[in-house]
Write a protein that holds these residues in place. Structure first.
Motif, PDB file in Angstrom:
ATOM      1  N   SER A  25       0.839  -1.209  -0.002  1.00 12.36           N
ATOM      2  CA  SER A  25       0.066   0.196   0.077  1.00 12.36           C
ATOM      3  C   SER A  25       0.882   1.214  -0.101  1.00 12.36           C
ATOM      4  O   SER A  25       1.935   1.224   0.292  1.00 12.36           O
ATOM      5  N   GLY A  26       0.446   2.337  -0.251  1.00 14.54           N
ATOM      6  CA  GLY A  26       0.927   3.605  -0.274  1.00 14.54           C
ATOM      7  C   GLY A  26       1.795   3.926  -1.567  1.00 14.54           C
ATOM      8  O   GLY A  26       2.407   4.901  -1.738  1.00 14.54           O
ATOM      9  N   PHE A  27       1.856   3.045  -2.604  1.00 15.71           N
ATOM     10  CA  PHE A  27       2.252   3.251  -4.011  1.00 15.71           C
ATOM     11  C   PHE A  27       1.653   2.710  -5.202  1.00 15.71           C
ATOM     12  O   PHE A  27       0.691   1.889  -4.680  1.00 15.71           O
ATOM     13  N   THR A  28       1.971   3.082  -6.178  1.00 13.89           N
ATOM     14  CA  THR A  28       1.424   2.381  -7.417  1.00 13.89           C
ATOM     15  C   THR A  28       1.969   1.167  -7.502  1.00 13.89           C
ATOM     16  O   THR A  28       3.033   1.014  -8.321  1.00 13.89           O
ATOM     17  N   PHE A  29       1.464   0.009  -7.088  1.00 13.93           N
ATOM     18  CA  PHE A  29       1.843  -1.266  -7.133  1.00 13.93           C
ATOM     19  C   PHE A  29       2.354  -1.679  -8.486  1.00 13.93           C
ATOM     20  O   PHE A  29       3.339  -2.203  -8.548  1.00 13.93           O
ATOM     21  N   ASN A  30       1.317  -1.485  -9.252  1.00 15.95           N
ATOM     22  CA  ASN A  30       1.753  -2.378 -10.669  1.00 15.95           C
ATOM     23  C   ASN A  30       2.725  -1.725 -11.655  1.00 15.95           C
ATOM     24  O   ASN A  30       3.034  -2.085 -12.749  1.00 15.95           O
ATOM     25  N   ILE A  31       3.326  -0.808 -10.991  1.00 12.39           N
ATOM     26  CA  ILE A  31       4.730  -0.216 -11.777  1.00 12.39           C
ATOM     27  C   ILE A  31       5.811  -0.541 -11.043  1.00 12.39           C
ATOM     28  O   ILE A  31       7.168  -0.206 -11.554  1.00 12.39           O
ATOM     29  N   TYR A  32       5.991  -1.568  -9.937  1.00 14.18           N
ATOM     30  CA  TYR A  32       7.206  -1.818  -9.362  1.00 14.18           C
ATOM     31  C   TYR A  32       7.377  -3.523  -9.667  1.00 14.18           C
ATOM     32  O   TYR A  32       6.528  -4.100  -9.189  1.00 14.18           O
ATOM     33  N   GLU A  33       8.546  -3.720  -9.758  1.00 13.93           N
ATOM     34  CA  GLU A  33       8.875  -4.940  -9.792  1.00 13.93           C
ATOM     35  C   GLU A  33       9.222  -5.425  -8.059  1.00 13.93           C
ATOM     36  O   GLU A  33       9.024  -4.402  -7.199  1.00 13.93           O
ATOM     37  N   MET A  34       8.889  -6.599  -7.735  1.00 12.92           N
ATOM     38  CA  MET A  34       9.013  -7.138  -6.278  1.00 12.92           C
ATOM     39  C   MET A  34       9.882  -8.187  -6.157  1.00 12.92           C
ATOM     40  O   MET A  34      10.059  -8.867  -7.130  1.00 12.92           O
ATOM     41  N   ASN A  35      10.265  -8.207  -4.980  1.00 13.18           N
ATOM     42  CA  ASN A  35      11.292  -9.289  -4.589  1.00 13.18           C
ATOM     43  C   ASN A  35      10.957 -10.033  -3.441  1.00 13.18           C
ATOM     44  O   ASN A  35      10.307  -9.270  -2.289  1.00 13.18           O
ATOM     45  N   TRP A  36      11.285 -11.209  -3.125  1.00 14.26           N
ATOM     46  CA  TRP A  36      11.499 -11.854  -1.534  1.00 14.26           C
ATOM     47  C   TRP A  36      13.007 -11.958  -1.286  1.00 14.26           C
ATOM     48  O   TRP A  36      13.678 -12.498  -2.122  1.00 14.26           O
ATOM     49  N   VAL A  37      13.120 -11.913  -0.100  1.00 17.87           N
ATOM     50  CA  VAL A  37      14.211 -12.092   0.419  1.00 17.87           C
ATOM     51  C   VAL A  37      14.289 -12.597   1.758  1.00 17.87           C
ATOM     52  O   VAL A  37      13.424 -12.364   2.656  1.00 17.87           O
ATOM     53  N   ARG A  38      15.134 -13.709   2.048  1.00 16.48           N
ATOM     54  CA  ARG A  38      15.017 -14.359   3.212  1.00 16.48           C
ATOM     55  C   ARG A  38      16.237 -14.448   4.064  1.00 16.48           C
ATOM     56  O   ARG A  38      17.357 -14.040   3.667  1.00 16.48           O
ATOM     57  N   GLN A  39      16.056 -14.578   5.616  1.00 14.19           N
ATOM     58  CA  GLN A  39      17.205 -14.520   6.526  1.00 14.19           C
ATOM     59  C   GLN A  39      17.120 -15.628   7.368  1.00 14.19           C
ATOM     60  O   GLN A  39      16.149 -15.712   8.196  1.00 14.19           O
TER      61      GLN A  39
END
Lengths: 119, 114
Positions: A25-39
């Motif tokens: 939320s809080g931004f135009t989601f559909n114009i951003y690539e996304m990632n998962w990072v684990r630790q």
């Protein structure tokens, strides 16, 4: 305000499956690539998966290739990580992370959701 | 894959002193077209997600104190924390975002207050 909220973590037996969600939320989601990072507990950061804006292109770390699937639903402002054939070394905090753009680092991270793989 | 190697693994620094963390990449992260190095530095405190401090090797994010300074080019990079404050105790990671996938991180450097 940009927010990324992960959910879906928990305790699962080896060989089991889990689906993680990240609500944005809080931004135009559909114009951003996304990632998962684990630790893993007490360990460093490991990039897991990446998805482009339309979901057309997906990349995976070798350690999860063939077992994990990243997807997104732009109508729901969400990105997902389907995890199958889970192993003990998949136990970690899983973070959803957003880069500012193509060839940018991850400027927003969620608080994470904890996955524990144990019998 | 680009391997990012940080040194040292940990260091203890007195308040007000300088902390220096090094990061070496296995391939050059300098894009000759724009002369930018695609290296970022993150700070992570216990129980929190990483926080982006620096991108393009030396550009501080908005709100990051100017005691944090990034430098380097090609394969060798440095994060320097001047005038170390108590709130700077954390683990710091370098990351490359040039030759991807994968996006790779250093193993982390723990900074403690002496």
């Amino acid at each position: 305000e940009v927010q990324l909220v992960e959910s879906g973590g928990g305790l699962v037996q080896p060989g089991g499956s889990l689906r993680l969600s990240c609500a944005a939320s809080g931004f135009t989601f559909n114009i951003y690539e996304m990632n998962w990072v684990r630790q893993a507990p007490g360990k460093g950061l490991e990039w897991v998966a990446h998805i482009t804006t339309t979901g057309e292109t997906r990349y995976y770390a070798d350690s999860v290739k063939g077992r994990f699937t990243i997807s997104r639903d732009n109508a729901k402002n969400s990105v997902y990580l389907e995890m199958n054939s889970l192993r003990g070394d998949d136990s970690a905090m899983y973070y959803c992370a957003r880069p500012r753009g193509r060839l940018w680092p991850f400027d927003y991270w969620g608080q994470g959701t904890l996955v524990t793989v144990s019998s | 894959d680009v391997v990012m190697t940080q040194s040292p693994d940990s260091l203890a620094v007195s308040l007000g002193e300088r902390a220096t963390i090094n990061c070496k990449s296995s391939q050059s992260l300098l894009y000759s077209f724009n002369n930018k190095n695609y290296v970022a530095w993150y700070q992570q405190k216990p129980g929190q997600p990483p926080k982006l401090l620096i991108h393009w090797a030396s550009i501080r994010e908005s709100g990051v104190p100017d005691r944090f300074s990034g430098s380097g080019s090609g394969t060798d990079f440095t994060l320097t924390i001047y005038n170390l404050q108590a709130e700077d105790a954390a683990v710091y990671y370098c990351q490359q975002y040039f030759i991807t996938p994968p996006w790779t991180f250093g193993q982390g450097t723990k900074v403690e207050i002496k």
